[in-house]
Design an enzyme around this catalytic site. Structure first.
Site, mmCIF file in Angstrom:
data_model
loop_
_atom_site.group_PDB
_atom_site.id
_atom_site.type_symbol
_atom_site.label_atom_id
_atom_site.label_comp_id
_atom_site.label_asym_id
_atom_site.label_seq_id
_atom_site.Cartn_x
_atom_site.Cartn_y
_atom_site.Cartn_z
ATOM 1 N N LYS A 262 -12.925 -72.954 18.248
ATOM 2 C CA LYS A 262 -14.046 -72.042 18.426
ATOM 3 C C LYS A 262 -15.324 -72.599 17.785
ATOM 4 O O LYS A 262 -15.269 -73.576 17.026
ATOM 5 C CB LYS A 262 -13.671 -70.682 17.849
ATOM 6 C CG LYS A 262 -12.500 -70.041 18.604
ATOM 7 C CD LYS A 262 -12.123 -68.710 18.004
ATOM 8 C CE LYS A 262 -10.976 -68.061 18.764
ATOM 9 N NZ LYS A 262 -10.647 -66.743 18.194
ATOM 10 N N TYR B 133 -10.856 -63.390 28.345
ATOM 11 C CA TYR B 133 -10.602 -62.188 27.549
ATOM 12 C C TYR B 133 -10.608 -60.938 28.420
ATOM 13 O O TYR B 133 -11.043 -59.873 27.979
ATOM 14 C CB TYR B 133 -11.660 -62.061 26.453
ATOM 15 C CG TYR B 133 -11.581 -63.118 25.376
ATOM 16 C CD1 TYR B 133 -10.505 -63.169 24.503
ATOM 17 C CD2 TYR B 133 -12.591 -64.065 25.222
ATOM 18 C CE1 TYR B 133 -10.425 -64.131 23.509
ATOM 19 C CE2 TYR B 133 -12.529 -65.031 24.226
ATOM 20 C CZ TYR B 133 -11.439 -65.060 23.376
ATOM 21 O OH TYR B 133 -11.371 -66.015 22.385
ATOM 22 N N PHE C 141 -15.760 -54.080 20.895
ATOM 23 C CA PHE C 141 -15.962 -55.321 20.145
ATOM 24 C C PHE C 141 -16.223 -56.535 21.030
ATOM 25 O O PHE C 141 -16.575 -57.612 20.534
ATOM 26 C CB PHE C 141 -14.762 -55.607 19.232
ATOM 27 C CG PHE C 141 -13.464 -55.792 19.970
ATOM 28 C CD1 PHE C 141 -13.122 -57.017 20.540
ATOM 29 C CD2 PHE C 141 -12.571 -54.739 20.095
ATOM 30 C CE1 PHE C 141 -11.924 -57.186 21.216
ATOM 31 C CE2 PHE C 141 -11.361 -54.900 20.770
ATOM 32 C CZ PHE C 141 -11.050 -56.135 21.328
ATOM 33 N N THR D 8 -4.354 -63.845 12.730
ATOM 34 C CA THR D 8 -5.687 -63.748 13.334
ATOM 35 C C THR D 8 -6.795 -63.693 12.289
ATOM 36 O O THR D 8 -7.802 -64.379 12.413
ATOM 37 C CB THR D 8 -5.761 -62.502 14.237
ATOM 38 O OG1 THR D 8 -4.777 -62.637 15.256
ATOM 39 C CG2 THR D 8 -7.119 -62.357 14.872
ATOM 40 N N ASN E 139 -12.386 -67.211 13.398
ATOM 41 C CA ASN E 139 -11.074 -67.694 12.971
ATOM 42 C C ASN E 139 -10.673 -69.061 13.520
ATOM 43 O O ASN E 139 -9.491 -69.357 13.642
ATOM 44 C CB ASN E 139 -10.003 -66.644 13.243
ATOM 45 C CG ASN E 139 -9.861 -66.308 14.711
ATOM 46 O OD1 ASN E 139 -10.499 -66.912 15.570
ATOM 47 N ND2 ASN E 139 -9.014 -65.344 15.009
ATOM 48 N N HIS F 101 -8.133 -70.591 19.006
ATOM 49 C CA HIS F 101 -7.383 -69.724 19.912
ATOM 50 C C HIS F 101 -6.211 -70.535 20.410
ATOM 51 O O HIS F 101 -6.339 -71.738 20.662
ATOM 52 C CB HIS F 101 -8.233 -69.302 21.115
ATOM 53 C CG HIS F 101 -7.396 -68.786 22.246
ATOM 54 N ND1 HIS F 101 -6.959 -67.481 22.292
ATOM 55 C CD2 HIS F 101 -6.873 -69.415 23.333
ATOM 56 C CE1 HIS F 101 -6.208 -67.330 23.384
ATOM 57 N NE2 HIS F 101 -6.152 -68.485 24.028
ATOM 58 N N GLU G 205 -5.015 -69.540 31.359
ATOM 59 C CA GLU G 205 -6.109 -70.033 30.526
ATOM 60 C C GLU G 205 -6.430 -71.495 30.818
ATOM 61 O O GLU G 205 -7.607 -71.884 30.831
ATOM 62 C CB GLU G 205 -5.761 -69.828 29.048
ATOM 63 C CG GLU G 205 -5.721 -68.365 28.668
ATOM 64 C CD GLU G 205 -5.176 -68.114 27.270
ATOM 65 O OE1 GLU G 205 -4.795 -69.078 26.566
ATOM 66 O OE2 GLU G 205 -5.128 -66.924 26.880
#
Length: 140
Positions: free
Chosen positions: A10, A50, A58, A92, A117, A120, A131
């Site tokens: 990320k 997502y 969120f 997470t 974090n 993924h 994905e």
């Protein structure tokens, strides 16, 4: 049971210069990097990735975080790789992640209420195939 999984390093991982360390940990366990690319995620890719969260309160924050800088997408292969990479990644939330995991050793709470974090990883064979197709244009 040879599998493929997708990881995304990320924006916080890339920005902090942790791409090599994260990939090193995965390779040190004996898994293969089969494909890899650096890119800036588009809102369309994120909405597809997502999809189950798009309507949640969120999601806007997730989208803003994931488009805040470049990410590294990689297809990782090996026996039981999905389970293994999720274990290597840790919980997470970085504060809850065990020492020895990527998030436990390299992540932290930045005090702003956002969860950044680092990584993924796909949670199952079906999501890995879906994905990989989103980020690499083909399925596993």
């Amino acid at each position: 049971m040879t599998q493929q999984t997708l990881i995304l390093i990320k924006p916080d991982g890339v920005q902090r210069g942790l791409t090599g360390e994260i990939l090193r940990r995965i390779e040190a366990k004996g898994y293969r990097i089969e494909q890899m690319r650096m890119l800036t995620a588009t809102p369309e890719q994120l909405a597809e990735h997502y999809h189950e969260h798009v309507d949640k309160p969120f999601y806007a924050g997730v989208c803003a975080y994931m488009t805040s800088g470049p990410i590294v997408a990689a297809v990782i292969g090996g026996d039981r790789v999905i389970e293994a990479v999720r274990t290597l990644s840790g919980a997470t939330h970085p504060i809850e992640a065990a020492p020895g995991t990527i998030r436990g050793d390299l992540g932290r709470d930045w005090g702003d209420g956002e969860i950044r974090n680092l990584i993924h990883s796909s949670d199952g064979e079906g999501s890995a195939a879906r994905e990989i197709a989103i980020w690499f244009g083909h399925s596993a």
